[in-house]
Design an enzyme around this catalytic site. Structure first.
Site, PDB file in Angstrom:
ATOM      1  N   LYS A  22       0.829  -1.212   0.000  1.00  0.00           N
ATOM      2  CA  LYS A  22       0.000   0.000   0.000  1.00  0.00           C
ATOM      3  C   LYS A  22       0.859   1.256   0.000  1.00  0.00           C
ATOM      4  CE  LYS A  22      -1.668   1.723   3.903  1.00  0.00           C
ATOM      5  NZ  LYS A  22      -1.742   3.160   4.224  1.00  0.00           N
ATOM      6  N   ASN A  23       1.873   1.288   0.864  1.00  0.00           N
ATOM      7  CA  ASN A  23       2.678   2.500   1.013  1.00  0.00           C
ATOM      8  C   ASN A  23       3.608   2.742  -0.171  1.00  0.00           C
ATOM      9  OD1 ASN A  23       1.481   3.093   3.448  1.00  0.00           O
ATOM     10  ND2 ASN A  23       3.103   2.181   4.681  1.00  0.00           N
ATOM     11  N   ARG A 101      -3.802  10.639   4.780  1.00  0.00           N
ATOM     12  CA  ARG A 101      -2.690  11.585   4.768  1.00  0.00           C
ATOM     13  C   ARG A 101      -1.901  11.539   3.466  1.00  0.00           C
ATOM     14  NH1 ARG A 101      -1.002  14.340   8.609  1.00  0.00           N
ATOM     15  NH2 ARG A 101       1.066  14.355   7.695  1.00  0.00           N
ATOM     16  N   CYS A 125      -4.897   8.787  10.086  1.00  0.00           N
ATOM     17  CA  CYS A 125      -4.910   8.162  11.404  1.00  0.00           C
ATOM     18  C   CYS A 125      -4.591   9.169  12.504  1.00  0.00           C
ATOM     19  CB  CYS A 125      -3.889   7.027  11.455  1.00  0.00           C
ATOM     20  SG  CYS A 125      -4.385   5.577  10.537  1.00  0.00           S
ATOM     21  N   ARG A 130       1.854  14.833  13.059  1.00  0.00           N
ATOM     22  CA  ARG A 130       2.394  14.486  11.745  1.00  0.00           C
ATOM     23  C   ARG A 130       2.276  15.647  10.754  1.00  0.00           C
ATOM     24  NH1 ARG A 130      -0.258   8.786  10.231  1.00  0.00           N
ATOM     25  NH2 ARG A 130       1.603   8.565   8.963  1.00  0.00           N
ATOM     26  N   PRO A 131       2.923  16.771  11.032  1.00  0.00           N
ATOM     27  CA  PRO A 131       2.748  17.960  10.195  1.00  0.00           C
ATOM     28  C   PRO A 131       3.354  17.784   8.804  1.00  0.00           C
ATOM     29  CG  PRO A 131       4.536  18.288  11.751  1.00  0.00           C
ATOM     30  CD  PRO A 131       3.897  16.986  12.119  1.00  0.00           C
ATOM     31  N   VAL A 132       2.898  18.647   7.879  1.00  0.00           N
ATOM     32  CA  VAL A 132       3.398  18.585   6.503  1.00  0.00           C
ATOM     33  C   VAL A 132       4.362  19.736   6.227  1.00  0.00           C
ATOM     34  CG1 VAL A 132       1.386  17.362   5.620  1.00  0.00           C
ATOM     35  CG2 VAL A 132       1.378  19.869   5.670  1.00  0.00           C
ATOM     36  N   ASP A 133       4.944  20.299   7.285  1.00  0.00           N
ATOM     37  CA  ASP A 133       5.821  21.450   7.087  1.00  0.00           C
ATOM     38  C   ASP A 133       7.057  21.115   6.256  1.00  0.00           C
ATOM     39  OD1 ASP A 133       6.497  19.906   9.413  1.00  0.00           O
ATOM     40  OD2 ASP A 133       7.956  21.431   9.983  1.00  0.00           O
ATOM     41  N   LEU A 134       7.555  19.873   6.344  1.00  0.00           N
ATOM     42  CA  LEU A 134       8.729  19.514   5.550  1.00  0.00           C
ATOM     43  C   LEU A 134       8.398  19.480   4.059  1.00  0.00           C
ATOM     44  CD1 LEU A 134      10.430  16.710   7.698  1.00  0.00           C
ATOM     45  CD2 LEU A 134      10.820  19.176   7.726  1.00  0.00           C
ATOM     46  N   ASP A 315       5.334   1.004  11.942  1.00  0.00           N
ATOM     47  CA  ASP A 315       4.064   0.411  11.536  1.00  0.00           C
ATOM     48  C   ASP A 315       3.904  -1.033  11.991  1.00  0.00           C
ATOM     49  OD1 ASP A 315       3.107   2.688  10.389  1.00  0.00           O
ATOM     50  OD2 ASP A 315       3.419   2.069   8.308  1.00  0.00           O
ATOM     51  N   ILE A 337       9.147   7.307  16.516  1.00  0.00           N
ATOM     52  CA  ILE A 337       8.727   7.955  15.267  1.00  0.00           C
ATOM     53  C   ILE A 337       7.498   8.845  15.473  1.00  0.00           C
ATOM     54  CG2 ILE A 337       8.134   7.591  12.853  1.00  0.00           C
ATOM     55  CD1 ILE A 337      10.895   6.528  13.617  1.00  0.00           C
ATOM     56  N   ARG A 407      -8.319  -0.226   5.391  1.00  0.00           N
ATOM     57  CA  ARG A 407      -7.435   0.738   4.731  1.00  0.00           C
ATOM     58  C   ARG A 407      -6.107   0.108   4.334  1.00  0.00           C
ATOM     59  NH1 ARG A 407      -5.773   4.992   8.244  1.00  0.00           N
ATOM     60  NH2 ARG A 407      -4.620   5.592   6.374  1.00  0.00           N
TER      61      ARG A 407
END
Length: 429
Positions: A22-23, A101, A125, A130-134, A315, A337, A407
């Site tokens: 999936k990933n 996400r 989830c 889990r920010p998206v700033d990067l 995971d 993590i 999922r």
């Protein structure tokens, strides 16, 4: 809402097929936005997250087709074709992005090919912020102008993206994937420093190279991309799912079973096999995949810390914790993590587990037996840890909120039942 009923105490035996990852599939699907040619992805799993990404890409103008099924009647052999002949819409709306996400992975391809993107801040989830700033800072380094307004990332690069050196302050799989895709069509060279090394990134880079991209260093912490004018379509087979593989390795171990995981690859789960060996689990490569069984007698408690690849995957932390609840002695599991990733602990304790959490560490003391109970999934990986506990427990376990499970695990109850587990899905009326 569907539920899963498990009656524990049956050892898993036989063979079990491992689906495509999936990933790996999700960023590969997003890569279809980079070309007007056809991208054909083989070994695509049949999962809710894949359907969500397909819906998102379709509203961007991607034509999507599905063909083929696996010989055993499942979906592991599916081929998905994607063609973004024209990008008709550059907005990724909240209603779709909030479900997953990974939807933010359309940001880089849309910017690179269309010069603009409007992407909702993601959901997914509930395992921390889990920010998206990067992702955002990386796109700005490539010359994009970005504003955050009304819950959306508003990005534009009307004159195209320009290569740059991007140093990630922390390792991020999603940001590495997003910037890797964006850089393929940027002018000049891009260097990603402290890049994630996960196999899914190597798989993405392999596909992008087949599409005409120039990429060096995927699988190391320094990736160099030389931008090209355009990419073309290609065919690509998705790698087997290492998280599904690790999950079933632990399912075999917790039931004292003996199973061949068909399609699995040892190099993708080396850290898992190494961690489980002192616990008393043997993993051996076979011509078809991996053979997993208990080495000799009861499981032993082990200490594990989650780390970026090639370390032990976050995971698989919840699944390992379920396994350790039945081991002799004590085990210590440290999560480095994500914060808030011990939400499965109260549910495991409802089944008789002895777990104490202090900050980012869980101390698990093995118990003689777990007892079936009604439990509730809180996120994708937590949900399957409860399935594992149910397989080992005395009596009946009812798992609620199965949509989390759907999922990320293809036909889980069918695969387990084929190996002797007493498990069934209770369909909602």
């Amino acid at each position: 809402m569907d539920k899963i009923r498990i009656r524990g105490g049956r050892a898993l035996r036989g063979s079990l097929p491992i689906s495509g990852a999936k990933n790996a599939t999700l960023p590969l699907m997003a890569a279809s936005l980079l070309t007007d040619g056809t991208l054909a992805l083989a070994n695509v799993p049949h999962l809710a997250d894949i359907a969500t990404m397909a819906s998102l890409l379709a509203q961007h103008g991607v034509g999507i087709g599905i063909d083929g099924v696996a010989p055993n009647g499942g979906h592991a052999g599916r081929v998905m074709t994607l063609r973004a002949a024209d990008i008709t819409n550059t907005t990724a709306p909240y209603d779709l992005v909030r479900k997953m996400r990974a939807s933010v992975l359309v940001l880089g391809p849309l910017l690179a090919r269309a010069g603009r993107a409007r992407v909702s801040l993601p959901g997914g989830c509930a395992i921390g912020t889990r920010p998206v700033d990067l992702h955002i800072k990386g796109m700005e380094r490539l010359g994009a102008r970005i504003e955050l307004t009304g819950g959306y990332i508003e990005a534009s690069a009307p004159h195209g993206l320009v290569g740059a050196e991007i140093i990630f302050p922390t390792v991020s799989v999603g940001a590495t994937e997003n910037l890797l895709m964006a850089a393929t069509l940027a002018r000049g060279d891009t260097v990603l420093v402290n890049a994630a090394r996960e196999p899914e990134i190597v798989d993405l880079a392999r596909c992008l190279v087949a599409m005409g991209a120039e990429i060096e260093g995927a699988g190391t912490d320094r990736i160099r991309v030389r931008g090209v004018d355009r990419l073309h379509g290609t065919g690509h087979e998705v790698i087997p799912d290492r998280i599904e593989t690790g999950t079933y390795m632990m399912a075999v171990a917790i039931t004292d079973g003996d199973v061949e995981l068909v399609g699995a690859r040892l190099e993708l789960v080396g850290a898992v096999a190494d961690a489980l060996a002192p616990a008393g689990v043997t993993t051996e490569a076979t011509p078809r995949g991996l053979h997993v069984r208990r080495t000799n007698g009861p499981l032993a408690g082990i200490d594990v810390m989650t780390e970026p690849f090639p370390g032990f995957p976050t995971d698989l932390q919840a699944q390992l914790m379920a396994l350790m609840t039945t081991a002799r002695g004590a085990a210590m599991i440290t999560e480095t993590i994500f914060e808030n990733r011990f939400m499965h602990v109260p549910e495991l304790c409802r089944m008789g587990a002895n777990i104490n959490v202090h900050h980012a560490t869980a101390l698990v003391r093995g118990v003689p037996r777990l007892t079936g109970a009604p439990v509730m999934a809180t996120d994708l990986r937590a949900s399957v840890s409860l399935v594992l506990a149910g397989l080992a427990a005395e009596g009946e376990t009812i798992l609620n909120r199965v949509y989390h499970l759907d999922r990320g695990y293809e036909r889980l109850e069918e695969k387990l039942a084929a190996c002797g587990a007493e498990v069934e899905r209770i369909r909602s009326p």
